[in-house]
Structures are given as C-alpha cells and as structure tokens.
Design an enzyme around this catalytic site. Sequence first.
Site, PDB file in Angstrom:
ATOM      1  N   GLU A 286       0.883  -1.166   0.000  1.00 19.76           N
ATOM      2  CA  GLU A 286       0.000   0.000   0.000  1.00 19.76           C
ATOM      3  C   GLU A 286       0.922   1.217   0.000  1.00 19.76           C
ATOM      4  O   GLU A 286       1.142   1.849   1.022  1.00 19.76           O
ATOM      5  CB  GLU A 286      -0.928  -0.008   1.227  1.00 19.76           C
ATOM      6  CG  GLU A 286      -2.124   0.927   1.077  1.00 19.76           C
ATOM      7  CD  GLU A 286      -1.732   2.390   1.196  1.00 19.76           C
ATOM      8  OE1 GLU A 286      -1.506   3.010   0.142  1.00 19.76           O
ATOM      9  OE2 GLU A 286      -1.639   2.895   2.307  1.00 19.76           O
ATOM     10  N   GLU A 295       4.248   8.421  -4.411  1.00 20.65           N
ATOM     11  CA  GLU A 295       4.955   8.035  -3.184  1.00 20.65           C
ATOM     12  C   GLU A 295       5.939   6.898  -3.466  1.00 20.65           C
ATOM     13  O   GLU A 295       6.240   6.084  -2.596  1.00 20.65           O
ATOM     14  CB  GLU A 295       3.953   7.671  -2.090  1.00 20.65           C
ATOM     15  CG  GLU A 295       3.155   8.889  -1.610  1.00 20.65           C
ATOM     16  CD  GLU A 295       2.264   8.594  -0.418  1.00 20.65           C
ATOM     17  OE1 GLU A 295       2.318   7.459   0.117  1.00 20.65           O
ATOM     18  OE2 GLU A 295       1.507   9.499  -0.019  1.00 20.65           O
TER      19      GLU A 295
END
Length: 485
Positions: A286, A295
């Site tokens: 995740e 990210e």
Amino acid sequence: MPACVLPAPKGTTCANYARIPVVKNDGDSMDATSDTLVDSWETWNSFRLLCEHHSQLCVALDILNSLPSENSLARWFGESVRAAIINTHSFLTNARGYPCLSKRHQKLITRFFNHSIQIIISGNSVHPKARLVADVSHNHSVSDSQRHPLRPYLDYVGYLYQKMDPLPEQERFELGYRDFLQAPLQYQRAVCKALLDRVPDEEASVKTTVLMVVGAGRGPLVRASLQAAEETGRKLKVYAVEKNPNAIVTLHALIKLEGWEDIVTIVSSDMRSWNAPEEADILVSELLGSFGDNELSPECLDGAERFLKQDGISIPSSYTSFLQPVTSSKLYNDVKAHKDLAHFETAYVVKIHNAARLAPSQPVFTFTHPKPDKESNDRYKKMHFVIPNDTGSAMVHGFAGYFDATLYKDVHLGIEPSTATPNMFSWFAIFFPLRSPIYVGPGSTLEVNFWRCSGPKKVWYEWCVTSPTPSPIHNTNGRSYWVGL
C-alpha cells in the site's frame, strides 16, 4: 466594515472602474450602454486580472429569474463567490400565493449553502399574500424582524436550508479538510480472491501460502490479509516488511496482542535492500499516493518484486494517475500568498471543495506489477481537454490529480471521480498549480504536457500548458518539489 458590495461595471471593459475611483468619470464603462450580451464571468475575470487576483476581491452574484446552463453556473463554484443576491422578482408564486423558487433555482441555492455562500434578498415585496402577512404581523406588534416585508422570502430560503439532506458521515469528517485508512476492506477482498485462485479447496488444509506485506506500517494490511485467510479457510505465512522503527514497535505490539507470533514474521528493513529467505506467492503493498505513483510505489516495488515467484501475484496489479483542469481561486490565492516560485511548483494533497472541474479527467501514467521487462519509470504524456461550449469562458488555476488502482482482477480502489471507491477518505486529491492562470474560451482545447522524471536520488514531476496560451515548464529538474529515493 467586513465587506462592501459595489455595483458591477457595465460594458465590456472596466479598467478605470477596477481602480475603484471615488468620483464617477464620464468616460467610465459604468456609463456604457450596449445591447451586446456580456458574459458576467468575462467582466469578473477582466476585473480581477486588473486587480492582480487580489485575495480580498470577491463576487456577489445577481440571481435572475432565468438561469444559464449547468456548466456555465458550475464554473462560479471555483471562483471567490461570497454572496448571492436574489431579487424578489425572481420568485414564483405558489398555489397559496406565497413566494417560491423554480426547481433549478432551488438546486442552485442548495449548492450555495454547501459552499458557505451568503444569500441576500433584494427588492420590494411583490407577492400579495406576503404583503398581507407582513401587515398582519405589524398589527399584532410582533418583533421588527418578523414584520419585515421581505420576511416571507427569507422564510422560504430558510425552508430550503432546513430540507437539505444532512451531510453523510464521511463529508462531516472531511469538513475540516476542505480546501486546506480505509484501504484494508478493498485489500481484504483482493487477498481473498487471490488465495482462492492460488489454493484449490482440496489443498486448503495442507498448502501454506507465503504472503509478504511490503511497507507494512502499523499493520492494517497484515490484519486484512489474515482476515482474508480466515474467511477463505486458507493457511498463511506472513512477512511484514517495514523500515520505519516507530511503526515496527507498533507492529510487535499488534502481533503479540493478537497472538500471531507463529504466523507473522516482522522484518525491520527497507524492502529494496532486504534479502528474503524464500519467495512469495503474494506480494501486498500500500504505497499509493493521491496521484498513484507519487509516493514511489514503482521504485519500491522494483526492489521488492525480485522475491516474488515467477507466477506470483502482486496486489495491486496496476494503477493509473488521472488529471483534470480546475478553476479554484481559493487554492490559487493560497499558493500566491507565499510570494515565491517554489510554492507554484509544488503539488499539494488537498480536499478540493471550492472548485469548478472544467472537463472530464484523463489518464496520465500507468504502472503494472510485476513490471514487464525492465521498463523505465520515467513517463511523458500530452493531453487535450475540451472545454464544453455551454460552460462559457473560464480560468484554469491548476490541475486536480487522482488515481485508480486494480488490486486484483475486478477489485478496484481509487479516487478518480467517475469510478471512486465509496466511503473512502484515506486519500484526497492532489493539486498541481499554474504560476499564471490560463484563460480558456468555450469550446476551446487546453493542451497539457506532463512528465515524471527521476535522477539518482529523487523523483519529480514537471508540467506545462502549450495551448491556448503557453506557460513555462513548472518544476524544471525538480528544482522546487521532489520525492527522495
């Protein structure tokens, strides 16, 4: 004095009026008379450009008895609208003789309430029953506020406010985030399907699946994976890989509390440098940001995929970023207030509320896992957004970014407006500002270029507009905004 409402300039130019003169000039456009229909947004735009997008300059909209198209109205919700003035002549008369508004007006007023726009009632009472009620109230010596001749109009607007649907729990939670982890449920569904595909029923009691959670954090995906194993009746061996020492402490406490010591092995390491003792059947991560890859999910999973079996499953299996041009005076003025270049070349995660979305979002970059071959994580995309004809002209202050991820097969997770996962507030949109807002006319095409770039130690985005008006390339070489590798 908190505010001063000025009459709108007339005509197509307002240069002298924008100086707010204290005496009226005979040559001022205030005196202009023309039969030419002027788009009120064009007047506002000309005015605010002359005033350099001043943050204290706001709009009071006159709401007339006829309304323009939905798209034309929608662009105002990205502008600095502080009040809406409704003239009594815009009200209809109901069967009992009292004032009311058309369905379209009602819907518009409700949107105004939702954007904290004040409602001003203007004009004289033109409804006989309303005047009669005011006279009766006067004879009974009730308070001044109840005797006011416009009270029935105010009561009707109050009635519209009262009958609004209450905000859903998610919206109430997000109120404080407007313009300023629910992933596990979707992940649990994805792991369930992967386990059922991986282990047939006849092998469920004897075959153990090796599952690695990379970037385990404080354990929500570890818990979701173990709940999926319980739900499907499959045996699981879990490696929880996490590099943050503070999260590791929480992970140890969770494992002990739940009695998972025999099932879960905690690995305190960066997934890119860890040497796994065995290969994984399923790799769960995740690492998604608001823009999908912002990210460093591609770079991190590049390092983790080396310990996934040849036929192993990656959850997520792919993700795509999306971009959409928006009008948002609020966000633009907040960035402008910093008075430097760096803030105009930075992407912001924000709960976008006071904004007009000028065209449907379009896909930008897609990443697939396991990665095919050794493809680069750098990307370039040119997009063309067409502004609908009935929108009228508008100002593009920047771009809203979203993502949509395929976790496994038909299990999706994302925030792209047309396919967004319901009741999820783990991710807000991302906002890429423009140094100078771009004017777009009705039916025009906005050409946007977007790059994902990388160096030895950082990853960054660059963006620019090439049509209808060229902008500089923002964040060249990652000079203002980047993510460190």
